[in-house]
Motif scaffolding. Structure first.
Motif, PDB file in Angstrom:
ATOM      1  N   VAL A 162      63.134 -26.955  62.759  1.00  0.00           N
ATOM      2  CA  VAL A 162      63.758 -27.586  61.597  1.00  0.00           C
ATOM      3  C   VAL A 162      63.053 -27.166  60.305  1.00  0.00           C
ATOM      4  CG1 VAL A 162      64.363 -29.765  60.534  1.00  0.00           C
ATOM      5  CG2 VAL A 162      64.437 -29.532  63.031  1.00  0.00           C
ATOM      6  N   TYR A 163      61.727 -27.253  60.294  1.00  0.00           N
ATOM      7  CA  TYR A 163      60.993 -27.003  59.047  1.00  0.00           C
ATOM      8  C   TYR A 163      60.144 -25.736  59.058  1.00  0.00           C
ATOM      9  CZ  TYR A 163      62.346 -31.804  58.138  1.00  0.00           C
ATOM     10  OH  TYR A 163      63.068 -32.956  57.951  1.00  0.00           O
ATOM     11  N   GLY A 164      59.744 -25.275  60.182  1.00  0.00           N
ATOM     12  CA  GLY A 164      58.930 -24.078  60.263  1.00  0.00           C
ATOM     13  C   GLY A 164      57.639 -24.250  59.494  1.00  0.00           C
ATOM     14  N   CYS A 165      57.223 -23.228  58.743  1.00  0.00           N
ATOM     15  CA  CYS A 165      55.975 -23.297  57.967  1.00  0.00           C
ATOM     16  C   CYS A 165      56.139 -24.143  56.720  1.00  0.00           C
ATOM     17  CB  CYS A 165      55.509 -21.898  57.595  1.00  0.00           C
ATOM     18  SG  CYS A 165      56.598 -21.044  56.446  1.00  0.00           S
ATOM     19  N   VAL A 166      57.364 -24.520  56.376  1.00  0.00           N
ATOM     20  CA  VAL A 166      57.579 -25.393  55.217  1.00  0.00           C
ATOM     21  C   VAL A 166      56.962 -26.764  55.458  1.00  0.00           C
ATOM     22  CG1 VAL A 166      59.311 -26.410  53.708  1.00  0.00           C
ATOM     23  CG2 VAL A 166      59.665 -24.128  54.621  1.00  0.00           C
ATOM     24  N   ALA A 167      56.849 -27.186  56.711  1.00  0.00           N
ATOM     25  CA  ALA A 167      56.185 -28.451  57.025  1.00  0.00           C
ATOM     26  C   ALA A 167      54.723 -28.394  56.571  1.00  0.00           C
ATOM     27  CB  ALA A 167      56.273 -28.746  58.514  1.00  0.00           C
ATOM     28  N   THR A 168      54.075 -27.263  56.762  1.00  0.00           N
ATOM     29  CA  THR A 168      52.698 -27.106  56.296  1.00  0.00           C
ATOM     30  C   THR A 168      52.637 -27.203  54.784  1.00  0.00           C
ATOM     31  OG1 THR A 168      52.256 -25.668  58.193  1.00  0.00           O
ATOM     32  CG2 THR A 168      50.682 -25.611  56.373  1.00  0.00           C
ATOM     33  N   ILE A 169      53.593 -26.596  54.109  1.00  0.00           N
ATOM     34  CA  ILE A 169      53.623 -26.673  52.652  1.00  0.00           C
ATOM     35  C   ILE A 169      53.826 -28.108  52.202  1.00  0.00           C
ATOM     36  CG2 ILE A 169      54.907 -25.962  50.606  1.00  0.00           C
ATOM     37  CD1 ILE A 169      55.509 -23.340  52.035  1.00  0.00           C
ATOM     38  N   PHE A 170      54.745 -28.826  52.817  1.00  0.00           N
ATOM     39  CA  PHE A 170      54.951 -30.228  52.451  1.00  0.00           C
ATOM     40  C   PHE A 170      53.673 -31.037  52.643  1.00  0.00           C
ATOM     41  CE2 PHE A 170      58.938 -29.227  51.376  1.00  0.00           C
ATOM     42  CZ  PHE A 170      59.992 -29.378  52.258  1.00  0.00           C
ATOM     43  N   ALA A 171      53.002 -30.853  53.764  1.00  0.00           N
ATOM     44  CA  ALA A 171      51.778 -31.596  54.033  1.00  0.00           C
ATOM     45  C   ALA A 171      50.704 -31.261  53.007  1.00  0.00           C
ATOM     46  CB  ALA A 171      51.284 -31.283  55.443  1.00  0.00           C
ATOM     47  N   LEU A 172      50.565 -29.999  52.670  1.00  0.00           N
ATOM     48  CA  LEU A 172      49.559 -29.617  51.678  1.00  0.00           C
ATOM     49  C   LEU A 172      49.915 -30.170  50.301  1.00  0.00           C
ATOM     50  CD1 LEU A 172      48.900 -25.914  52.734  1.00  0.00           C
ATOM     51  CD2 LEU A 172      47.298 -27.822  52.909  1.00  0.00           C
ATOM     52  N   GLN A 173      51.184 -30.177  49.954  1.00  0.00           N
ATOM     53  CA  GLN A 173      51.574 -30.743  48.664  1.00  0.00           C
ATOM     54  C   GLN A 173      51.245 -32.228  48.603  1.00  0.00           C
ATOM     55  OE1 GLN A 173      55.717 -29.734  48.347  1.00  0.00           O
ATOM     56  NE2 GLN A 173      55.327 -27.787  47.304  1.00  0.00           N
TER      57      GLN A 173
END
Lengths: 248, 125
Positions: A79-90
């Motif tokens: 669903v989110y791929g590496c974008v989940a990591t970006i969201f968490a870091l943000q």
């Protein structure tokens, strides 16, 4: 670059690995196939090839690494791929920024309070110093004034002894009268006219008593010789007799 | 002059393919999605892209198609339940846009930048 063994990409694609294969430098024969499988499933071979051909050769290795990373992340999280990591870091950045803002605000308040406290102590210290200086200066001035007065007393005493009728004698008397409070500091305290003093003298100074009696007797003799009278009977007022004598 | 509207009814609709050009479609009441417009194909009611690629956002599908390809997107969406497809498409669109802007690092560059920010903030704290 060997033309015999196919690269991992060509092995996965089951095609002949030609000379100059774009994937060969980055997908080895051993573990390249599994790595390329993720890349192929998410991006596709043709899309990755197009991407690599538009990138300078020195930078293609990094590109393959990041593409492989994104592909693996997308397989792990469809669903989110590496974008989940970006969201968490943000979110982590936002929370840390908020926490930092709170800490900086608290530090500013603490610094302001500390600065105010230091300034208050500084003012108190300055006030204490000023008070000490004033006190020291006043005491020093007072001591100087006493020293000057003492010198004046000595000068007047000397002037009074040499010439009792001089004007300085009167000034000395005025000084004595006006500064009786400090007189005791520099002079022998004046004797009080207390009758008991005479008796005390007699009791404590036999020599003075004897001398006084001798003077009294001598006076008596002079009076009796001049008058030829028993003026001794009126020895209590020899002075008056002498004054009467002078008038006569 | 361009512009147009859709007429109501069972299945009639007008899709705008370009300024001054109108088509009357009987299949759906909606205009072709951005994907079908890009692919120049008929946008059916069962179009998998239509809910997620509105026609007013043509660049969204263009980037996704350039990086992932239409077939890969279709496969990915078909493997997900309906309620998760919109988020998946949006994340894919984000990755594709990042990769178009930075062909070497893509969205990994953003991850690296955020990790440095986190480390810097932690050091400041």
């Amino acid at each position: 670059m060997s033309s015999g063994a196919p690269c991992g990409a060509c092995k996965f694609l089951r095609r002949k690995c030609v000379r100059g294969c774009v994937f060969a430098p980055y997908f080895g024969a051993e573990q390249g196939a599994a790595k390329f499988a993720a890349v192929h499933k998410i991006f596709g071979a043709s899309n990755v090839a197009k991407l690599l051909l538009h990138i300078p050769v020195p930078r293609r290795c990094d590109a393959v690494i990041t593409i492989s990373y994104e592909a693996q992340a997308r397989l792990s999280d469809p669903v989110y791929g590496c974008v989940a990591t970006i969201f968490a870091l943000q979110q982590q950045v936002s929370s840390l920024q908020a926490e930092l803002a709170m800490v900086q605000a608290a530090n500013r308040q603490a610094a302001a309070a500390a600065a105010a406290l230091v300034q208050q102590h500084h003012h108190q210290h300055l006030q204490q110093q000023l008070l000490i200086q004033q006190t020291t200066g006043a005491a020093g001035q007072q001591q100087q004034a006493h020293q000057v007065q003492q010198q004046q007393y000595v000068t007047e005493i000397a002037a009074g002894i040499s010439n009792p009728s001089s004007s300085s004698h009167g000034q000395f008397r005025s000084l004595m009268n006006t500064d009786q409070s400090n007189f005791h500091k520099f002079q022998i305290p004046p004797r009080h006219r207390d009758p008991r003093d005479h008796k005390q003298l007699q009791q404590h100074d036999p020599a003075a008593t004897q001398l006084q009696e001798h003077h009294h007797h001598h006076r008596h003799q002079i009076i009796s010789d001049h008058q030829g009278r028993s003026a001794a009977r009126d020895c209590r007022k020899p002075r008056e007799i002498m004054i009467r004598r002078k008038k006569n | 002059p361009g512009g147009g509207g859709g007429d109501g009814g069972g299945g009639g609709g007008i899709s705008i393919l370009g300024p001054g050009l109108q088509h009357r479609k009987h299949a759906t009441s909606h205009s072709p999605c951005a994907a079908c417009k890009f692919l120049r194909r008929k946008c059916t009611a069962e179009c998998v892209f239509a809910p997620y690629f509105p026609p007013d956002q043509p660049h969204k599908f263009a980037n996704v198609h350039k990086i992932f390809g239409a077939s890969n997107i279709t496969k990915l969406l078909n493997e997900l339940p309906q309620h998760q497809r919109e988020d998946a498409v949006n994340s894919l669109a984000y990755e594709a846009d990042a990769r178009v802007k930075d062909p070497v690092y893509g969205c990994v560059g953003a991850i690296s930048l955020l990790q440095r920010q986190v480390a810097q903030l932690q050091n400041e704290l």
